[in-house]
Design a protein around this motif. Structure first.
Motif, short mmCIF file in Angstrom:
data_model
loop_
_atom_site.label_atom_id
_atom_site.label_comp_id
_atom_site.label_asym_id
_atom_site.label_seq_id
_atom_site.Cartn_x
_atom_site.Cartn_y
_atom_site.Cartn_z
N PHE A 12 43.98 49.02 40.45
CA PHE A 12 42.84 49.34 39.78
C PHE A 12 42.46 50.88 40.42
CE2 PHE A 12 38.22 48.73 39.01
CZ PHE A 12 38.18 48.46 37.53
N PRO A 13 42.40 51.73 39.67
CA PRO A 13 41.94 53.18 40.20
C PRO A 13 40.53 53.07 40.88
CG PRO A 13 42.01 53.27 37.71
CD PRO A 13 42.28 51.89 38.18
N LEU A 14 40.59 53.75 41.81
CA LEU A 14 39.40 54.00 42.94
C LEU A 14 38.20 54.72 41.80
CD1 LEU A 14 37.60 53.69 45.25
CD2 LEU A 14 38.67 55.83 46.47
N LEU B 293 32.09 51.91 37.82
CA LEU B 293 31.59 50.85 37.43
C LEU B 293 30.39 50.62 38.51
CD1 LEU B 293 34.59 48.89 36.16
CD2 LEU B 293 32.60 49.75 34.79
N VAL B 294 30.85 50.69 39.84
CA VAL B 294 29.85 50.24 41.03
C VAL B 294 28.39 51.11 41.03
CG1 VAL B 294 29.53 50.75 43.66
CG2 VAL B 294 31.64 49.60 42.63
N GLU B 295 28.67 52.55 40.59
CA GLU B 295 27.25 53.17 40.39
C GLU B 295 26.61 52.88 39.12
OE1 GLU B 295 28.00 57.43 42.60
OE2 GLU B 295 29.44 57.15 41.11
N TYR B 296 27.31 52.77 37.97
CA TYR B 296 26.64 52.30 37.04
C TYR B 296 25.91 51.02 37.01
CZ TYR B 296 26.47 50.33 32.07
OH TYR B 296 26.17 49.84 30.77
N LEU B 297 26.49 49.92 37.64
CA LEU B 297 26.06 48.65 37.63
C LEU B 297 25.04 48.23 38.63
CD1 LEU B 297 29.29 46.78 36.14
CD2 LEU B 297 27.13 47.66 34.88
N GLY C 89 42.34 42.01 46.07
CA GLY C 89 43.57 42.74 46.10
C GLY C 89 43.67 43.75 46.89
N TRP C 90 43.61 45.02 46.68
CA TRP C 90 43.71 46.16 47.23
C TRP C 90 42.26 46.51 47.82
CZ3 TRP C 90 47.85 47.56 49.49
CH2 TRP C 90 49.02 47.79 48.79
N PHE C 91 41.26 45.82 47.60
CA PHE C 91 39.83 45.99 48.12
C PHE C 91 39.33 47.21 47.44
CE2 PHE C 91 40.96 42.46 50.59
CZ PHE C 91 39.84 42.06 50.89
N THR C 92 39.68 47.58 46.31
CA THR C 92 39.34 48.75 45.45
C THR C 92 37.84 48.91 45.61
OG1 THR C 92 41.34 49.12 44.61
CG2 THR C 92 39.70 50.39 43.72
N THR C 93 37.32 47.71 44.85
CA THR C 93 36.00 47.80 44.33
C THR C 93 35.18 47.67 45.87
OG1 THR C 93 36.01 46.26 42.42
CG2 THR C 93 34.08 46.16 43.74
N ALA C 94 35.56 47.21 46.84
CA ALA C 94 35.04 46.92 48.01
C ALA C 94 35.04 48.62 48.66
CB ALA C 94 35.62 46.33 49.21
N LEU C 95 35.95 49.43 48.48
CA LEU C 95 36.13 50.90 49.12
C LEU C 95 35.02 51.37 48.17
CD1 LEU C 95 37.21 52.99 50.84
CD2 LEU C 95 39.10 53.20 49.09
N ALA C 96 35.19 51.28 46.68
CA ALA C 96 33.98 52.38 46.00
C ALA C 96 32.49 51.97 46.37
CB ALA C 96 34.10 51.74 44.57
N ALA C 97 32.34 50.44 46.71
CA ALA C 97 30.97 50.25 47.27
C ALA C 97 30.59 50.94 48.54
CB ALA C 97 30.79 48.76 47.36
N GLU C 98 31.53 50.95 49.30
CA GLU C 98 31.54 51.41 50.77
C GLU C 98 31.18 52.94 50.63
OE1 GLU C 98 31.49 51.67 54.99
OE2 GLU C 98 31.99 49.79 53.76
N TRP D 71 28.78 45.11 50.44
CA TRP D 71 30.02 44.46 49.93
C TRP D 71 30.52 43.13 50.54
CZ3 TRP D 71 34.64 44.59 52.36
CH2 TRP D 71 34.90 45.39 53.30
N ILE D 72 31.02 42.60 49.63
CA ILE D 72 31.85 41.38 50.13
C ILE D 72 33.18 41.12 49.67
CG2 ILE D 72 31.92 38.64 50.58
CD1 ILE D 72 28.94 38.81 51.03
N GLY D 73 34.22 41.52 50.02
CA GLY D 73 35.45 41.07 49.08
C GLY D 73 36.31 39.91 49.80
#
Length: 408
Positions: A337-339, A345-349, A362-371, A377-379
């Protein structure tokens, strides 16, 4: 140097997986050689308990870690041998699912926690309000990936059961974004499954969420397919997008705000603003759209993105973590899932400082985007080796700490 029991969990697990069968004496020597325990720590004796008997605190911590590893199914005693243990895995490339109801801390930063555990167990324990959920759950594909598969028939129940605990924690105005596949077919036919439509209805009726948006993630680098029905039989067009379903538990106000993800105006639009906007009058679509003199004259910070999102599948951040897991002998996660898409999505929502969670990290991409965008974040991830690999992406983050802490 102060050590907590949890500090020894991962080094001891790694020692057994690298060394196979180890006596306690061999383990102590390895931990001392690798500077996991300080020199002379095994010689120290302190009074313990009411009787004040002398014991070595480091040995007690090591034994605690061994028992914890055994409880989790990662370590076992060698039958007939005293003080000899071995890993239950033949290699570190195997996937180790979290035991039922066990939650461990994989790593953390100042903003977030990476947890090893099943999402239903993790979010049943979380009491803090959740402001945003962004996840790419396993797809209902016929040939499952290494981490498992969910059949098309079971998929709606699987997703609803997984989301139920976190939906109960949603703050009013929160959103849930699900990245799904668009390419599941009825067996032996070019007919697409209706699982997505069934899921939308189930999320509404069973979880009480309403559909806010459906974005199309267009990937120009996506491989042609489905081969059987597009390239051979010629019935279908080649796949070009994946749906991102966005749900919310409110009508308004919402945390979602398109002003946080504005795009630059085109040079042509900037010229239009500079000259005072439109000079013409027009009516289009039977009067549904009208243009009047002065329209589009007000300067704005940017243009609102459409719900057709274009992001390449591959990104540098994922390339780096793949190189890391290859060096470490860890398994690669089959889904990506591309960073850049996750950050959008993180910034929009969500707003800065809010809590963003991902039940299938998975690769914790959502977590990294939040960071990277200043969100907490919690993954959670069910497979231990994916957490080991994903930690590479957080080495430079503020407060990064590796730990395996028994929480339940």
């Amino acid at each position: 140097m102060n050590f907590q029991q949890a500090d020894l969990f991962e080094p001891i697990r790694a020692a057994y997986e690298a060394g196979g069968t180890l006596s306690n004496a061999d383990l102590y020597k390895r931990l001392a050689t690798d500077d996991v325990i300080p020199e002379g720590a095994l010689l120290e004796r302190i009074p313990v308990g009411k009787a004040g008997d002398l014991h070595n605190p480091m040995l007690r911590k090591i034994r605690w870690a061994q028992q914890s590893l055994r409880r989790l199914g990662l370590l076992e005693k060698v039958p007939g041998e005293r003080g000899v243990w071995r890993s239950t895995k033949e290699s570190r490339g195997d996937l180790t699912p979290a035991p039922p109801r066990a939650i461990l801390l994989g790593f953390s930063t100042k903003l977030g926690l990476a947890l090893w555990g099943d999402c239903k167990d993790v979010f049943s324990q979380i009491t803090e309000p959740v402001h945003c959920v962004i996840t790419s759950p396993p797809y209902p594909i016929a040939k499952g990936r290494a981490y498992g598969a969910v059949s098309e028939v079971e998929y709606v129940d699987f997703i609803c059961h997984a989301l139920e605990p976190v939906v109960r924690r949603l703050a009013a105005g929160a959103c849930v974004a699900l990245n799904l596949t668009n390419d599941v077919f009825l067996k032996g036919t070019p007919l697409r499954s209706m699982f997505k439509e069934r899921l939308v209805l189930a999320v509404h009726s069973r979880l009480g969420l309403n559909k806010l948006e459906e974005a199309c993630w267009v990937d120009s680098t996506k491989a042609p397919g489905p081969i059987a029905w597009a390239s051979k039989e010629r019935f279908l067009l080649h796949t070009g997008y994946e749906p991102i379903l966005i749900f919310t538990n409110s009508d308004k106000p919402l945390f979602a705000n398109n002003q946080r993800v504005l795009l630059p105006h085109s040079a042509q639009h900037l010229k239009l603003i500079a000259k005072g906007g439109e000079a013409r009058t027009g009516s289009y679509g039977d009067g549904a759209n009208r243009i009047r003199p002065g329209a589009f004259s007000r300067p704005t910070a940017g243009k609102i993105p459409t719900n057709v999102l274009s992001f390449p599948h591959r990104c540098r951040s994922q390339d780096e973590v793949r190189k890391f897991v290859n060096r470490e002998g860890l398994p690669n996660h089959g889904a990506t899932f591309p960073l850049a898409l996750a950050k959008f999505l993180v910034e929009y929502l969500s707003e800065a400082g809010q809590l963003v969670v991902d039940p299938f990290s998975g690769w914790f991409t959502t977590a990294l985007a939040a960071e990277l965008t200043g969100r907490r974040w919690i993954g959670c991830e069910k497979m231990l080796q994916y957490i080991e690999g994903a930690r590479r992406r957080f080495f430079d983050c503020d407060g990064y700490l590796e730990d395996y802490l028994l929480a339940a």
